[in-house]
Design a protein around this motif. Structure first.
Motif, PDB file in Angstrom:
ATOM      1  N   ALA A 391     -21.461  74.426  44.545  1.00  0.00           N
ATOM      2  CA  ALA A 391     -22.073  75.275  45.571  1.00  0.00           C
ATOM      3  C   ALA A 391     -21.026  76.162  46.244  1.00  0.00           C
ATOM      4  O   ALA A 391     -21.269  77.345  46.514  1.00  0.00           O
ATOM      5  N   LEU A 392     -19.845  75.604  46.513  1.00  0.00           N
ATOM      6  CA  LEU A 392     -18.783  76.387  47.134  1.00  0.00           C
ATOM      7  C   LEU A 392     -18.332  77.512  46.210  1.00  0.00           C
ATOM      8  O   LEU A 392     -18.129  78.650  46.650  1.00  0.00           O
ATOM      9  N   ALA A 393     -18.167  77.194  44.917  1.00  0.00           N
ATOM     10  CA  ALA A 393     -17.764  78.230  43.967  1.00  0.00           C
ATOM     11  C   ALA A 393     -18.825  79.328  43.862  1.00  0.00           C
ATOM     12  O   ALA A 393     -18.507  80.519  43.796  1.00  0.00           O
ATOM     13  N   LEU A 394     -20.099  78.932  43.851  1.00  0.00           N
ATOM     14  CA  LEU A 394     -21.170  79.928  43.789  1.00  0.00           C
ATOM     15  C   LEU A 394     -21.204  80.768  45.066  1.00  0.00           C
ATOM     16  O   LEU A 394     -21.456  81.989  44.998  1.00  0.00           O
ATOM     17  N   SER A 395     -20.966  80.154  46.207  1.00  0.00           N
ATOM     18  CA  SER A 395     -20.930  80.914  47.455  1.00  0.00           C
ATOM     19  C   SER A 395     -19.799  81.933  47.435  1.00  0.00           C
ATOM     20  O   SER A 395     -19.981  83.098  47.818  1.00  0.00           O
ATOM     21  N   GLN A 396     -18.636  81.514  46.972  1.00  0.00           N
ATOM     22  CA  GLN A 396     -17.515  82.446  46.891  1.00  0.00           C
ATOM     23  C   GLN A 396     -17.805  83.581  45.915  1.00  0.00           C
ATOM     24  O   GLN A 396     -17.501  84.748  46.191  1.00  0.00           O
ATOM     25  N   ALA A 397     -18.405  83.235  44.759  1.00  0.00           N
ATOM     26  CA  ALA A 397     -18.729  84.276  43.792  1.00  0.00           C
ATOM     27  C   ALA A 397     -19.768  85.239  44.345  1.00  0.00           C
ATOM     28  O   ALA A 397     -19.684  86.458  44.135  1.00  0.00           O
ATOM     29  N   THR A 398     -20.762  84.712  45.064  1.00  0.00           N
ATOM     30  CA  THR A 398     -21.790  85.579  45.646  1.00  0.00           C
ATOM     31  C   THR A 398     -21.196  86.514  46.692  1.00  0.00           C
ATOM     32  O   THR A 398     -21.501  87.709  46.726  1.00  0.00           O
ATOM     33  N   LEU A 399     -20.342  85.963  47.569  1.00  0.00           N
ATOM     34  CA  LEU A 399     -19.710  86.799  48.583  1.00  0.00           C
ATOM     35  C   LEU A 399     -18.789  87.846  47.952  1.00  0.00           C
ATOM     36  O   LEU A 399     -18.763  89.004  48.388  1.00  0.00           O
ATOM     37  N   LEU A 400     -18.046  87.426  46.925  1.00  0.00           N
ATOM     38  CA  LEU A 400     -17.155  88.375  46.258  1.00  0.00           C
ATOM     39  C   LEU A 400     -17.947  89.486  45.588  1.00  0.00           C
ATOM     40  O   LEU A 400     -17.568  90.664  45.638  1.00  0.00           O
ATOM     41  N   ARG A 401     -19.067  89.106  44.958  1.00  0.00           N
ATOM     42  CA  ARG A 401     -19.914  90.112  44.331  1.00  0.00           C
ATOM     43  C   ARG A 401     -20.485  91.070  45.376  1.00  0.00           C
ATOM     44  O   ARG A 401     -20.568  92.286  45.147  1.00  0.00           O
ATOM     45  N   ALA A 402     -20.885  90.527  46.541  1.00  0.00           N
ATOM     46  CA  ALA A 402     -21.408  91.393  47.595  1.00  0.00           C
ATOM     47  C   ALA A 402     -20.334  92.337  48.119  1.00  0.00           C
ATOM     48  O   ALA A 402     -20.595  93.520  48.377  1.00  0.00           O
ATOM     49  N   LEU A 403     -19.092  91.832  48.255  1.00  0.00           N
ATOM     50  CA  LEU A 403     -18.007  92.696  48.696  1.00  0.00           C
ATOM     51  C   LEU A 403     -17.704  93.783  47.669  1.00  0.00           C
ATOM     52  O   LEU A 403     -17.432  94.940  48.028  1.00  0.00           O
ATOM     53  N   GLU A 404     -17.738  93.421  46.394  1.00  0.00           N
ATOM     54  CA  GLU A 404     -17.501  94.423  45.358  1.00  0.00           C
ATOM     55  C   GLU A 404     -18.580  95.493  45.370  1.00  0.00           C
ATOM     56  O   GLU A 404     -18.291  96.688  45.245  1.00  0.00           O
ATOM     57  N   SER A 406     -20.366  96.340  47.925  1.00  0.00           N
ATOM     58  CA  SER A 406     -20.188  97.138  49.132  1.00  0.00           C
ATOM     59  C   SER A 406     -19.034  98.118  48.990  1.00  0.00           C
ATOM     60  O   SER A 406     -19.103  99.249  49.486  1.00  0.00           O
ATOM     61  N   ALA A 407     -17.962  97.697  48.313  1.00  0.00           N
ATOM     62  CA  ALA A 407     -16.803  98.567  48.164  1.00  0.00           C
ATOM     63  C   ALA A 407     -17.020  99.667  47.128  1.00  0.00           C
ATOM     64  O   ALA A 407     -16.366 100.703  47.190  1.00  0.00           O
ATOM     65  N   LEU A 408     -17.933  99.457  46.181  1.00  0.00           N
ATOM     66  CA  LEU A 408     -18.123 100.416  45.094  1.00  0.00           C
ATOM     67  C   LEU A 408     -19.490 101.089  45.126  1.00  0.00           C
ATOM     68  O   LEU A 408     -19.861 101.741  44.148  1.00  0.00           O
ATOM     69  N   THR A 409     -20.252 100.924  46.204  1.00  0.00           N
ATOM     70  CA  THR A 409     -21.599 101.482  46.280  1.00  0.00           C
ATOM     71  C   THR A 409     -21.709 102.381  47.496  1.00  0.00           C
ATOM     72  O   THR A 409     -21.212 102.047  48.586  1.00  0.00           O
ATOM     73  N   ASP A 410     -22.337 103.528  47.321  1.00  0.00           N
ATOM     74  CA  ASP A 410     -22.612 104.411  48.435  1.00  0.00           C
ATOM     75  C   ASP A 410     -23.718 103.808  49.288  1.00  0.00           C
ATOM     76  O   ASP A 410     -24.809 103.486  48.781  1.00  0.00           O
ATOM     77  N   GLU A 411     -23.440 103.620  50.547  1.00  0.00           N
ATOM     78  CA  GLU A 411     -24.365 102.906  51.421  1.00  0.00           C
ATOM     79  C   GLU A 411     -25.673 103.658  51.618  1.00  0.00           C
ATOM     80  O   GLU A 411     -26.742 103.043  51.734  1.00  0.00           O
TER      81      GLU A 411
END
Length: 599
Positions: A391-404, A406-411
């Motif tokens: 669960a911790l690994a999935l949470s980190q992957a989900t947050l990292l994916r959301a950050l990516e 956010s960083a690569l998408t026009d809001e």
């Protein structure tokens, strides 16, 4: 072994040897029996014989004889005892002896026969017993310390031939409310016959019970004979019963130790599996990869063949099931498993929270697994901890994916931003160079965005930018990608099929088809706009026009020109929607410029 014997009896000249006085013959042994043939005993032989005759009838193992005579430091072969016993027999018994002084109990050890040694302490009235009793004692004694109570009772039955219709002998414990059969021998008949209970004085509550066939009659002499025989073997029965209880206790202890060893081994294996899981999760990227590497470990910790995982909320990632060997499996039978039905209280289902989402894990066994099914293995206590790690690994992957994202998408538009465009353009250039592929870069620019902001307001300008983004997203294919570089400038990456001869863009059917499709979409957007639109487009094909990231981007900027519409000839230029003024003249777009128009 032979070395120790030779050290004890060195060869020497007759003058240097002091004669050893002859050993007195034990009671019951004729004086001088065998002495003329074998001579006197040595010191070590005398020690062995003294040990055995002090307690006549007691059984000594080879290890006990070695420990008491040779000492604890002896490290030779136990068969040295056999050699010494054979020499003692030759010297003391002689060729004409009757019964052996030292008896051999096969597989157990040696003992002195009753009556040998200091008095007849073992059986003081052995000679006065009937022949049948003496034979019974010898038969029971032949079993040694390995005899079971049932075997002794069977020997007792086999040697009670003078008792008519004797069918069964049993050792009973009459202390409980219901008599308990400790051991038995013989046959059981459903009909009742004569029964005789003989209490054993050495053990209150324990009796030897004799049962006869139906119709048998035992007189007083027969009953006395049975009582005497029971008392003769009573000590052997109790001793065998104690040994049997000790063996059972030892066996239970062994089983408990084995259980503890198995648990310790399982704990080490589970700890190693959990450590392996942490290493696998460190190298996993994304939710599918994490589930593929973690589900086999979870199945191993759960003691099952496979493990399934799913997100119960609508729109979540699809469920996946993996065998403990790493091979993918289909989801379990819908009759016993439906991804939307099992809740946190369903037996066998683990629920772990991942942010605002919930992951369900279900270890299960399958009959048609690619490996033999796992049976008889309980779930490890580390299974919940392993689920929390996942669960911790999935949470980190989900947050990292959301950050990516956010960083690569026009809001504002949801398209890729400038960083995403440059990264994907670099990757496309490398892919085309390695595989000989073709792709195109198209820029679309709304040149009069400042005029629109001044006339229709920033809300109207933002609305036109949003509509242009939706138009570009609708006109692209699944393998194409659209980006917003800055306020009113958009880019598209388009993959084209490879062609021989590198034709000109005007003669390339893929290029012509794309230009017609884009022109039709922009024409539709222009007709529905509240004000005239000044749209500029460009097209650059790799590798025909350029083969580097910077060259492609620079050339696409240089080729920006007014868009061509499907309803006008290519040579006719569109009219300017308004007279150029300093407020509407758009400066050149540099790769590092972000004017922020429309925001």
């Amino acid at each position: 072994m032979n070395h120790s014997v030779r050290q004890e009896e060195p060869t020497a000249s007759p003058a240097s040897v002091t004669p050893t006085p002859p050993v007195p013959a034990p009671p019951g042994i004729p004086a001088g029996a065998g002495a003329a043939e074998t001579g006197s005993l040595t010191a070590r032989e005398q020690a062995v014989f003294d040990l055995l005759r002090v307690n006549p009838g007691r059984l000594y193992t080879r290890a006990e004889i070695l420990e008491r005579v040779w000492g604890l430091e002896f490290s030779g072969d136990e068969r040295v005892v056999d050699a010494y016993v054979n020499r003692i027999r030759r010297k003391l018994e002689g060729a004409g002896g009757d019964a052996p002084l030292i008896e051999t109990v096969r597989g157990a050890g040696y003992r002195c026969a009753p009556g040998v040694g200091g008095g007849r302490r073992a059986w003081p009235h052995l000679s006065q017993l009937p022949a049948e009793a003496q034979e019974l004692l010898s038969l029971v004694s032949a079993y040694g310390s390995e005899a079971s109570p049932g075997a002794i009772l069977q020997v007792l039955l086999d040697n009670m031939g003078r008792v008519p219709n004797l069918s069964r002998a049993a050792l009973l414990n009459v202390t409980p409310p219901v008599p308990e059969v400790l051991a038995a021998a013989g046959t059981v008949d459903g009909r009742d016959g004569p029964t005789l209970h003989v209490p054993l004085p050495a053990q209150p509550g324990v009796t030897v019970a004799f049962t006869g066939l139906p119709g048998a009659e035992w007189d007083a002499g027969t009953r006395a004979y049975l009582r005497g025989a029971a008392r003769l073997v009573g000590g052997s029965l109790l001793r065998a019963l104690d040994l049997q209880a000790e063996r059972r206790a030892y066996q239970r202890l062994r089983e408990q130790v084995q259980v503890l060893e198995d648990r310790a081994l399982r704990s080490r294996q589970d700890s190693a599996a959990l450590l392996s899981l942490t290493h696998l999760l460190e190298g996993a990227r994304g939710v599918p990869d994490i589930l593929n590497v973690s589900l086999p470990v979870l199945a191993e910790l759960a003691g099952t063949d496979a493990c399934a995982a799913w997100f119960p909320h609508a729109g979540g990632p699809p469920g996946v099931a993996v065998h403990r060997t790493g091979l993918p499996l289909g989801m379990p039978d819908p009759d016993r498993f439906t991804p939307d039905v099992p809740g946190p209280d369903t037996p066998g289902v683990l629920s772990v929270e991942i942010g605002e989402q919930t992951l369900r894990l279900l270890p299960f066994s399958v009959a048609d697994a690619p490996a033999p099914p796992v049976t008889g293995q309980e779930a490890s206590a580390l299974l919940p901890a392993a689920a929390r790690c996942v669960a911790l690994a999935l949470s980190q992957a989900t947050l990292l994916r959301a950050l990516e994202r956010s960083a690569l998408t026009d809001e504002y538009t949801g398209l890729g931003n400038r960083q995403a465009f440059l990264a994907d353009l670099h990757a496309e250039v490398a892919f085309a160079a390695r595989h000989g592929a073709r792709f195109a870069v198209t820029l679309v620019d709304l040149g009069n965005i400042r005029y629109l902001n001044a006339t229709a307001g920033y809300a109207g300008g933002n609305d036109l930018i949003s509509r242009l983004a939706r138009t570009l997203r609708a006109v692209t294919r699944a393998e194409d990608r659209a980006y917003r570089l800055n306020g009113a400038t958009f880019a598209l990456l388009l993959r084209f099929p490879s062609q021989e001869g590198a034709p000109e863009a005007a003669g390339d059917p893929a290029v012509r088809g794309w230009q017609e499709r884009l022109g039709g979409a922009l024409s539709h957007l222009r007709r529905g706009a509240p004000v005239p639109l000044d749209l500029h487009t460009s097209l650059v094909v790799c590798p025909e026009d350029a083969a580097g990231t910077s060259d492609l981007f620079r050339l696409a900027l240089d080729r920006l020109s007014p868009a061509q519409w499907p309803d006008q000839p290519p040579e006719q230029q569109p009219e300017q929607p308004h007279a150029p003024t300093p407020a509407t003249v758009r400066p050149p777009l540099n790769p590092g410029l972000n004017d922020g128009d429309g925001e």
